[in-house]
Design a protein around this motif. Structure first.
Motif, PDB file in Angstrom:
ATOM      1  N   UNK A  21      26.492  36.810  36.585  1.00  0.00           N
ATOM      2  CA  UNK A  21      27.474  36.418  37.597  1.00  0.00           C
ATOM      3  C   UNK A  21      28.484  35.448  37.009  1.00  0.00           C
ATOM      4  N   UNK A  22      27.990  34.445  36.270  1.00  0.00           N
ATOM      5  CA  UNK A  22      28.883  33.445  35.691  1.00  0.00           C
ATOM      6  C   UNK A  22      29.833  34.076  34.682  1.00  0.00           C
ATOM      7  N   UNK A  23      29.301  34.966  33.859  1.00  0.00           N
ATOM      8  CA  UNK A  23      30.141  35.615  32.853  1.00  0.00           C
ATOM      9  C   UNK A  23      31.292  36.360  33.513  1.00  0.00           C
ATOM     10  N   UNK A  24      30.992  37.033  34.608  1.00  0.00           N
ATOM     11  CA  UNK A  24      32.043  37.755  35.311  1.00  0.00           C
ATOM     12  C   UNK A  24      33.042  36.785  35.933  1.00  0.00           C
ATOM     13  N   UNK A  58      36.273  35.968  40.052  1.00  0.00           N
ATOM     14  CA  UNK A  58      35.925  35.333  41.316  1.00  0.00           C
ATOM     15  C   UNK A  58      36.889  35.844  42.379  1.00  0.00           C
ATOM     16  N   UNK A  59      36.364  36.412  43.447  1.00  0.00           N
ATOM     17  CA  UNK A  59      37.209  37.053  44.447  1.00  0.00           C
ATOM     18  C   UNK A  59      38.035  36.025  45.206  1.00  0.00           C
ATOM     19  N   UNK A  60      39.141  36.487  45.765  1.00  0.00           N
ATOM     20  CA  UNK A  60      39.985  35.596  46.565  1.00  0.00           C
ATOM     21  C   UNK A  60      39.237  35.103  47.799  1.00  0.00           C
ATOM     22  N   UNK A  61      38.345  35.955  48.330  1.00  0.00           N
ATOM     23  CA  UNK A  61      37.537  35.543  49.492  1.00  0.00           C
ATOM     24  C   UNK A  61      36.631  34.374  49.121  1.00  0.00           C
ATOM     25  N   UNK A 112      38.668  31.186  48.852  1.00  0.00           N
ATOM     26  CA  UNK A 112      39.006  30.650  50.159  1.00  0.00           C
ATOM     27  C   UNK A 112      37.816  29.926  50.780  1.00  0.00           C
ATOM     28  N   UNK A 113      36.613  30.498  50.615  1.00  0.00           N
ATOM     29  CA  UNK A 113      35.415  29.848  51.146  1.00  0.00           C
ATOM     30  C   UNK A 113      35.188  28.500  50.453  1.00  0.00           C
ATOM     31  N   UNK A 114      35.409  28.468  49.134  1.00  0.00           N
ATOM     32  CA  UNK A 114      35.234  27.205  48.406  1.00  0.00           C
ATOM     33  C   UNK A 114      36.210  26.152  48.908  1.00  0.00           C
ATOM     34  N   UNK A 115      37.457  26.547  49.123  1.00  0.00           N
ATOM     35  CA  UNK A 115      38.456  25.594  49.588  1.00  0.00           C
ATOM     36  C   UNK A 115      38.140  25.098  50.999  1.00  0.00           C
ATOM     37  N   UNK A 116      37.583  25.999  51.837  1.00  0.00           N
ATOM     38  CA  UNK A 116      37.323  25.635  53.232  1.00  0.00           C
ATOM     39  C   UNK A 116      36.014  24.869  53.409  1.00  0.00           C
ATOM     40  N   UNK A 138      30.683  29.036  42.899  1.00  0.00           N
ATOM     41  CA  UNK A 138      31.218  27.716  42.569  1.00  0.00           C
ATOM     42  C   UNK A 138      32.282  27.849  41.492  1.00  0.00           C
ATOM     43  N   UNK A 139      32.982  26.759  41.269  1.00  0.00           N
ATOM     44  CA  UNK A 139      33.984  26.722  40.206  1.00  0.00           C
ATOM     45  C   UNK A 139      34.036  25.309  39.635  1.00  0.00           C
TER      46      UNK A 139
END
Length: 314
Positions: free
Chosen positions: A133-136, A142-145, A148-152, A222-223
């Motif tokens: 997952x991390x490699x991808x 990382x999807x735009x969705x 957005x969840x991370x920001x919210x 996460x990011x």
């Protein structure tokens, strides 16, 4: 001016003299170890904690402001923080516990061994999925969705970078711990040799720390924000900037070099510390932060005046 000193004896028998000077009126603080300055701070007029390493031991010096305005000082080794030495202590404690378990009964040891073996196997499977997952994600998937969840709804935690050697090749990874004590890690795609420069202008190094934003309900989403170093990381940048300034201008003395860096950072923010760190680097080797950018920063009219006003007697 308050002056306090302690004698610290580490596990290897080393003797280290630690002390501090704290101005009664100014609040300026200097902490030293074996006559070498390890912390400098200004206008410290309230309770505060400082951390630094003596060899592999994480040391904390705490200042307590009493009700009457006077300060008391405390010095101790932090044996709970996530440091390599404390990790070794935990491993040693686990090993001792394992030996005790064996002593009290082979049957119980077999049960415990099977239990932990299953957990290790399950953790290994999860880790393999997580690394994929991390490699991808680190490849920009990382999807735009998810963004957005991370920001919210994202929460923040410190993520620490580790450089490892795998069959003679450099590998990089990071690790962080959530608010409910879950630990996660991921790979960083880096070149095997050479400097790893961040967009902020600083070089990525082993044990650097940055903010990570994660989803509490799914921390695998996460990011790592390499543009948001932790307070500890900014302190490391500051010390590196002061060290370079001292080497480049030995005629100024340690106090003036520290004052210059402190004053400029206060005016321009922590990002300007990269100009101090790379002030001897030619532009062709570092386009963003180099000898030219350093001179432009220092010679800027408002900055030059501020340095003259604040640091003239240092």
């Amino acid at each position: 001016m308050a002056q306090v000193s302690w004698l610290y004896l580490n596990d290897a028998g080393g003797r280290h003299r630690v002390g501090l000077y704290h101005g009664d009126q100014s609040g300026h603080l200097v902490i030293y170890c074996n006559l070498k300055i390890v912390q400098i701070d200004f206008n410290v007029l309230d309770s505060k904690t400082y951390t630094f390493f003596i060899e592999n031991d994480l040391i904390e010096v705490r200042l307590w402001r009493e009700n009457d305005g006077k300060f008391s000082y405390e010095f101790f080794e932090n044996k709970q923080a996530d440091t390599p030495k404390n990790q070794e202590r935990k491993i040693e404690m686990k090993q001792n516990s394992w030996k005790i378990a064996l002593f009290f009964g082979l049957g119980l040891a077999v049960v415990i061994g099977g239990f932990f073996g299953f957990r290790a196997w399950n953790r290994k499977l999860r880790q393999a999925e997580f690394e994929k997952f991390q490699s991808e994600r680190l490849d920009g998937k990382l999807t735009s969705e998810a963004q957005q969840k991370l920001l919210a709804n994202g929460k923040t935690a410190p993520a620490r970078v580790y450089f490892l050697k795998d069959e003679g090749r450099r590998r990089a990874m990071y690790a962080f711990q959530t608010a409910d004590n879950q630990r996660f890690q991921g790979k960083i795609i880096v070149a095997d040799t050479g400097q790893i420069m961040l967009p902020t202008g600083f070089e990525l190094a082993d044990r650097d720390e940055f903010e990570v934003i994660y989803l509490p309900e799914n921390p695998e989403t996460h990011i790592v924000r390499y543009d948001l170093p932790t307070a500890l990381q900014r302190q490391l940048y500051f010390r590196a900037a002061v060290g370079t300034e001292q080497l480049a201008h030995p005629e100024d003395g340690a106090a003036r070099s520290t004052c210059i860096v402190f004053t400029v950072e206060k005016e321009r923010g922590w990002q300007c510390l990269a100009d101090f760190i790379f002030q001897k680097t030619p532009p062709e080797k570092n386009v963003k932060n180099n000898s030219d950018s350093y001179l432009r920063l220092i010679r800027e009219v408002s900055i030059s005046k501020k340095i003259k006003d604040v640091c003239w007697d240092k």
